[in-house]
Design a protein around this motif. Structure first.
Motif, short mmCIF file in Angstrom:
data_model
loop_
_atom_site.label_atom_id
_atom_site.label_comp_id
_atom_site.label_asym_id
_atom_site.label_seq_id
_atom_site.Cartn_x
_atom_site.Cartn_y
_atom_site.Cartn_z
N ASN A 289 2.66 40.34 -4.90
CA ASN A 289 1.94 40.98 -3.80
C ASN A 289 3.08 41.33 -3.51
N ASN A 290 4.56 40.73 -4.39
CA ASN A 290 5.83 41.32 -3.18
C ASN A 290 6.38 40.21 -2.39
N VAL A 291 5.99 38.80 -2.66
CA VAL A 291 5.57 37.86 -1.16
C VAL A 291 7.36 37.43 -1.70
N ASP A 292 7.57 37.17 -0.23
CA ASP A 292 9.55 36.57 -0.12
C ASP A 292 9.11 35.35 -0.68
N ALA A 293 10.71 34.89 -1.63
CA ALA A 293 10.64 33.28 -2.92
C ALA A 293 10.77 32.72 -1.40
N TYR A 294 10.98 32.46 -0.43
CA TYR A 294 11.04 31.57 0.67
C TYR A 294 9.60 29.99 1.06
N LEU A 295 9.63 29.13 0.63
CA LEU A 295 8.36 28.79 0.64
C LEU A 295 8.53 27.56 1.93
N GLY A 296 9.23 26.83 2.22
CA GLY A 296 9.55 26.34 3.37
C GLY A 296 11.12 25.52 3.41
N THR A 297 10.97 24.55 4.90
CA THR A 297 11.78 23.56 4.98
C THR A 297 11.77 22.37 5.26
N GLU A 298 11.57 21.26 4.88
CA GLU A 298 11.07 19.78 5.23
C GLU A 298 12.49 18.93 5.77
N ILE A 299 11.89 18.08 7.20
CA ILE A 299 13.41 17.58 7.36
C ILE A 299 12.56 15.81 6.84
N ASP A 300 13.14 14.58 6.08
CA ASP A 300 12.63 13.77 6.53
C ASP A 300 13.93 12.65 7.30
N LEU A 301 13.11 11.43 7.21
CA LEU A 301 14.05 10.73 8.40
C LEU A 301 13.21 9.48 8.29
#
Length: 432
Positions: free
Chosen positions: A362-374
């Motif tokens: 459905n032409n969804v944008d390829a960006y999946l997310g951003t993760e921050i690890d500490l």
């Protein structure tokens, strides 16, 4: 804990007595016993998958209790490792049996040196190479990862060469070799060749891996019918330049993704670490090919198989840790820094930018997310360390698309605290 100690004592009392006698009676014998005890508290609110609506977060304490016994005399080394992996409270009090079946043999192998160059290693063992992307010990997981295998090893100077072989069966059969265990890419047969060469600065390795999996036929798909094979081949390198250190890898997978589907997939990674003083800064990327969601004539999804996958692609384990097989792949661009907070403590900070390697529906944008690890690490004393971690994922619509449509707008985070105790209980090499 009392149950674990009693069981470990039952299994090791005789072994310890024999090894102690041999160690003291021979000037050439070495005997070492060490422990690995690590309780870990976890708070999970979207760990491994998006957090669903109308659900409560999970909290628990899991613990590894491991005893390692290592004995070496002349050309022979014997290693045995016993462990109990339990969740606090999974066994009722005064239970006379190990009703949760948590006790197991993690390692049990012999290593024999034919001469100064050639040796063999036989039995249940950890197989780990390079940065542990394809083969790793998976030490983060309380149970760890092992292989029942036979190795032929060659070492001369800065050259290392290993040949590995494995054949898996569920029991001692009278006829047939059908193998029905599945999950985690459990193989019926495995062969590999590994070669590594070190120069003054450059280090390069090459790996060729062949894994065979049982095929089945019949109406219920339960009749063994041959084996299909997946091949993985590639290279890893490290190259330090003063305060800068480069490392990277490239692997290609081919053969069969399953009994009926051809496989053509790749992995490429490059990382640069710079440490001008006490602080380390790093930048890197990893590309793992994937298959379009609407399908393809070939499977193009790379899977790193038997590595320590938790250390890559975000600590929240959204990718390649028991999941994301045969999916849209991953592009992972990341930055990290490790700050020294004193003589005995440090703080790791890492940011990942995730996107799909293949097309989403459905032409969804390829960006999946951003993760921050500490991750905060503190050495409390010799052989005792404390780790405290927190991770937060900002998920996108694309992440929802690859995670069964679970809503991406809920909060997804994870926190944990671990105490790691790894003392040497006895070492004949240092005895008075």
């Amino acid at each position: 804990m009392y149950k674990v100690i009693i069981r470990l004592a039952m299994y090791t009392k005789t072994i310890l007595c024999i090894f102690l006698y041999l160690s003291f009676s021979s000037a050439f014998a070495q005997f070492k016993v060490d422990a690995d005890i690590r309780p870990r508290f976890e708070y999970r609110h979207g760990f491994g998958n998006l957090f669903p609506d109308n659900a409560d977060p999970a909290t628990f304490v899991v613990q590894r209790t491991r005893l390692n016994i290592n004995y070496k005399i002349e050309k022979l080394t014997v290693m045995m490792s016993f462990q109990d992996v339990s969740t606090w409270g999974d066994t009722r009090q005064i239970d006379p049996t190990d009703s949760n079946n948590s006790f197991s043999i993690f390692q049990g192998w012999i290593h024999y040196e034919f001469d100064e160059n050639w040796s063999t290693k036989l039995g249940r063992q950890v197989i780990s190479y390079d940065n542990q992307r394809i083969f790793g010990g998976l030490d983060w997981a309380m149970q760890g990862r092992f292989h029942d295998a036979a190795l032929i090893q060659y070492k001369k100077g800065n050259l290392i060469a290993d040949l590995g072989f494995a054949l898996s069966q569920e029991n001692q059969r009278q006829i047939g070799t059908g193998f029905s265990l599945s999950g985690a890419f459990t193989y019926k047969a495995m062969q590999y060749a590994y070669l590594k060469k070190n120069w003054d600065k450059l280090s390069t390795s090459f790996l060729v891996l062949n894994t065979g999996f049982q095929k089945f036929t019949g109406e219920d798909n339960d009749i063994p019918d041959g084996v299909f094979y997946r091949q993985t081949a590639g290279s890893y390198f490290t190259f330090p330049i003063d305060a800068l250190k480069l490392n990277g890898s490239a692997y290609y997978q081919f053969g069969k993704a399953n009994a009926n589907t051809n496989l053509a997939a790749y992995q490429v990674a490059l990382e640069a670490n710079y440490k001008p003083g006490k602080t380390l800064f790093g930048l890197g990327f990893e590309l793992l090919s994937g298959t379009d969601q609407d399908g393809d004539s070939k499977n193009k999804s790379f899977f790193p198989l038997y590595g320590t996958n938790h250390k890559f692609n975000g600590f929240m384990d959204y990718f390649y840790v028991g999941n994301h097989a045969n999916n849209v792949g991953l592009n992972d661009v990341y930055a990290k820094a490790i700050f020294k907070l004193g003589k005995t403590s440090s703080l790791l900070s890492k940011v990942h930018y995730f996107s799909a390697n293949a097309d989403l529906n459905n032409n969804v944008d390829a960006y999946l997310g951003t993760e921050i690890d500490l991750v905060y690490t503190k050495s409390l004393m010799k052989d005792v360390s404390l780790n405290i971690g927190y991770s937060h994922l900002f998920a996108s619509e694309g992440m929802s698309s690859i995670k069964n449509g679970i809503r991406n707008s809920n909060t997804n985070n994870w926190a944990w605290v671990q105490l790691k105790v790894t003392p040497t209980l006895f070492n004949s090499a240092t005895k008075q």
